[in-house]
Design an enzyme around this catalytic site. Structure first.
Site, PDB file in Angstrom:
ATOM      1  N   ASP A  12       0.807  35.097  55.194  1.00  0.00           N
ATOM      2  CA  ASP A  12       0.980  36.195  56.147  1.00  0.00           C
ATOM      3  C   ASP A  12      -0.227  36.282  57.087  1.00  0.00           C
ATOM      4  O   ASP A  12      -0.261  37.105  58.002  1.00  0.00           O
ATOM      5  CB  ASP A  12       1.265  37.526  55.443  1.00  0.00           C
ATOM      6  CG  ASP A  12       0.156  37.966  54.512  1.00  0.00           C
ATOM      7  OD1 ASP A  12      -0.813  37.197  54.308  1.00  0.00           O
ATOM      8  OD2 ASP A  12       0.254  39.103  53.985  1.00  0.00           O
ATOM      9  N   SER A  13      -1.204  35.369  56.891  1.00  0.00           N
ATOM     10  CA  SER A  13      -2.272  35.214  57.884  1.00  0.00           C
ATOM     11  C   SER A  13      -1.683  34.907  59.252  1.00  0.00           C
ATOM     12  O   SER A  13      -2.351  35.055  60.273  1.00  0.00           O
ATOM     13  CB  SER A  13      -3.244  34.100  57.472  1.00  0.00           C
ATOM     14  OG  SER A  13      -2.554  32.906  57.181  1.00  0.00           O
ATOM     15  N   ASP A  30       4.206  33.948  51.348  1.00  0.00           N
ATOM     16  CA  ASP A  30       3.677  35.288  51.067  1.00  0.00           C
ATOM     17  C   ASP A  30       4.755  36.349  51.211  1.00  0.00           C
ATOM     18  O   ASP A  30       5.497  36.359  52.212  1.00  0.00           O
ATOM     19  CB  ASP A  30       2.589  35.640  52.099  1.00  0.00           C
ATOM     20  CG  ASP A  30       1.200  35.276  51.628  1.00  0.00           C
ATOM     21  OD1 ASP A  30       0.970  35.227  50.410  1.00  0.00           O
ATOM     22  OD2 ASP A  30       0.339  35.036  52.500  1.00  0.00           O
ATOM     23  N   LYS A  84       4.065  34.238  46.774  1.00  0.00           N
ATOM     24  CA  LYS A  84       2.699  34.721  46.522  1.00  0.00           C
ATOM     25  C   LYS A  84       2.618  36.227  46.770  1.00  0.00           C
ATOM     26  O   LYS A  84       3.150  36.711  47.783  1.00  0.00           O
ATOM     27  CB  LYS A  84       1.686  33.970  47.398  1.00  0.00           C
ATOM     28  CG  LYS A  84       0.247  34.421  47.149  1.00  0.00           C
ATOM     29  CD  LYS A  84      -0.775  33.421  47.654  1.00  0.00           C
ATOM     30  CE  LYS A  84      -1.027  33.457  49.135  1.00  0.00           C
ATOM     31  NZ  LYS A  84      -1.523  34.751  49.653  1.00  0.00           N
ATOM     32  N   GLU A 100      -0.189  39.708  46.428  1.00  0.00           N
ATOM     33  CA  GLU A 100      -1.612  40.062  46.355  1.00  0.00           C
ATOM     34  C   GLU A 100      -1.830  41.273  45.465  1.00  0.00           C
ATOM     35  O   GLU A 100      -1.221  42.315  45.690  1.00  0.00           O
ATOM     36  CB  GLU A 100      -2.131  40.389  47.766  1.00  0.00           C
ATOM     37  CG  GLU A 100      -2.068  39.233  48.723  1.00  0.00           C
ATOM     38  CD  GLU A 100      -2.694  39.563  50.076  1.00  0.00           C
ATOM     39  OE1 GLU A 100      -3.288  40.659  50.235  1.00  0.00           O
ATOM     40  OE2 GLU A 100      -2.581  38.720  50.983  1.00  0.00           O
ATOM     41  N   GLU A 104      -9.791  34.484  46.383  1.00  0.00           N
ATOM     42  CA  GLU A 104     -10.356  34.515  47.741  1.00  0.00           C
ATOM     43  C   GLU A 104     -11.673  35.285  47.776  1.00  0.00           C
ATOM     44  O   GLU A 104     -11.760  36.423  47.302  1.00  0.00           O
ATOM     45  CB  GLU A 104      -9.338  35.159  48.713  1.00  0.00           C
ATOM     46  CG  GLU A 104      -9.873  35.249  50.137  1.00  0.00           C
ATOM     47  CD  GLU A 104      -8.807  35.471  51.194  1.00  0.00           C
ATOM     48  OE1 GLU A 104      -7.599  35.414  50.880  1.00  0.00           O
ATOM     49  OE2 GLU A 104      -9.199  35.688  52.355  1.00  0.00           O
TER      50      GLU A 104
HETATM   51  O1  KIV Z   1      -2.195  34.315  54.278  1.00  0.00           O
HETATM   52  C1  KIV Z   1      -2.818  33.286  53.975  1.00  0.00           C
HETATM   53  O2  KIV Z   1      -2.907  32.322  54.723  1.00  0.00           O
HETATM   54  C2  KIV Z   1      -3.450  33.270  52.662  1.00  0.00           C
HETATM   55  C3  KIV Z   1      -4.460  32.202  52.395  1.00  0.00           C
HETATM   56  C4  KIV Z   1      -5.686  32.426  53.158  1.00  0.00           C
HETATM   57  C5  KIV Z   1      -4.719  32.050  50.938  1.00  0.00           C
HETATM   58  O3  KIV Z   1      -3.191  34.124  51.858  1.00  0.00           O
END
Ligand code: KIV
Length: 275
Positions: A57-58, A96, A124, A126, A193
């Site tokens: 989600d980056s 994510d 994934k 968090e 992280e």
């Molecule tokens: O959103 C993302 O790209 C991430 C990575 C930095 C692990 O969670």
């Protein structure tokens, strides 16, 4: 998918699975993850032998111009998961769940299903022990889960910024216990992280699942970087990032160099890690 540099074809012979990654940990062989968002980069990652691609989600910041990952929606994630899945048939595809889409068990199941049906193979999420029931339920339903501990960017507003986590003993113990609890609940992988290297090394020894570090030192089982950081596209790159394009000269070369350096244990260097 065409691209220019004549890099050797290191496409994995068979699709990478969770079992492949668990075997890598058992054998002490490092593997690579890249957070990327589109079909050409996904195809290039496959050719470079990247074991896992993450649709992070980056993308809220790297592609869409937001200040954090908080505004990212399910629709945006699905659009990019579908693109990556079209470009890559061999790497394990992780996606994510965005902010607040797994706050209840029901939401987690519904939204994880949507990402899996778009092409993800692992989801994934968090957070720490509060997610144990979610991990257990997703796993029971056949949805593999990657945990994400330490600096969890969806909680940036609670942390008061993108700050290294676990430097004080209480928080370090909390992160280490969270990793154990989520592994016991059925998580298959854990991203760590921005935590001190020694803490990441301890967690990597303690849990039976592979750990994937970003700003977590050299001793994790794998490394992950965001493609924009590998290619020097980030205006103010974080300390843990490295621009591989400078030396490599072209994009395929940069990706290949990142893969080679992780596997050789030469990335991250001392300048990229937190003590
Ligand atoms: O959103 C993302 O790209 C991430 C990575 C930095 C692990 O969670």
């Amino acid at each position: 998918m065409p691209y220019s540099s004549p890099i050797p074809d290191n496409t994995p012979a068979k699709p990478v699975t969770i079992k492949t990654l668990h075997k890598r940990k058992a054998d002490g062989e490092k593997f690579v993850m890249i957070s990327l968002y589109d079909a050409p980069m996904a195809a290039m990652a496959q050719k470079c032998g990247v074991e896992t691609v993450l649709i992070g989600d980056s993308l809220g910041m790297t592609v869409l111009g937001y200040q954090s990952t908080v505004p990212v929606t399910m629709e945006q994630m699905i659009y990019h998961v579908e693109a990556v899945a079209r470009g890559n048939q061999k790497s394990l595809i992780i996606a994510d769940l965005p902010f607040m889409t797994y706050a209840t068990l029901e939401d987690a199941l519904k939204n994880a299903t949507r990402l899996m049906q778009a092409g993800a193979q692992v989801i994934k999420i968090e957070g720490g022990r509060w997610l144990a029931d979610t991990v257990r339920r997703l796993s029971e339903c056949g949805i593999p889960v990657c945990a994400h501990l330490g600096l969890t960017p969806q909680a940036v507003n609670k942390f008061g910024g993108f700050r290294v986590q676990g430097r004080d003993p209480e928080r370090a113990q909390e992160i280490a216990e969270d990793a154990r609890i989520l592994a016991e609940a059925g998580a298959e992988l854990a991203v760590l992280e921005c935590i001190p290297s020694a803490l990441a090394a301890q967690i990597t020894r303690d849990v039976p699942i592979p750990t994937v570090g970003i700003g977590a030192g050299r001793d994790t089982d794998a490394q992950v970087l965001v493609i924009n950081d590998i290619l020097g596209l980030t205006e103010q790159p974080p300390k843990f990032a490295k621009n591989f394009l400078v030396e490599a000269g072209d994009i395929p070369g940069a990706m290949k160099q990142y893969v080679d350096d992780v596997k050789a244990g030469t990335f991250p260097g001392d300048e990229h890690i937190f003590l």
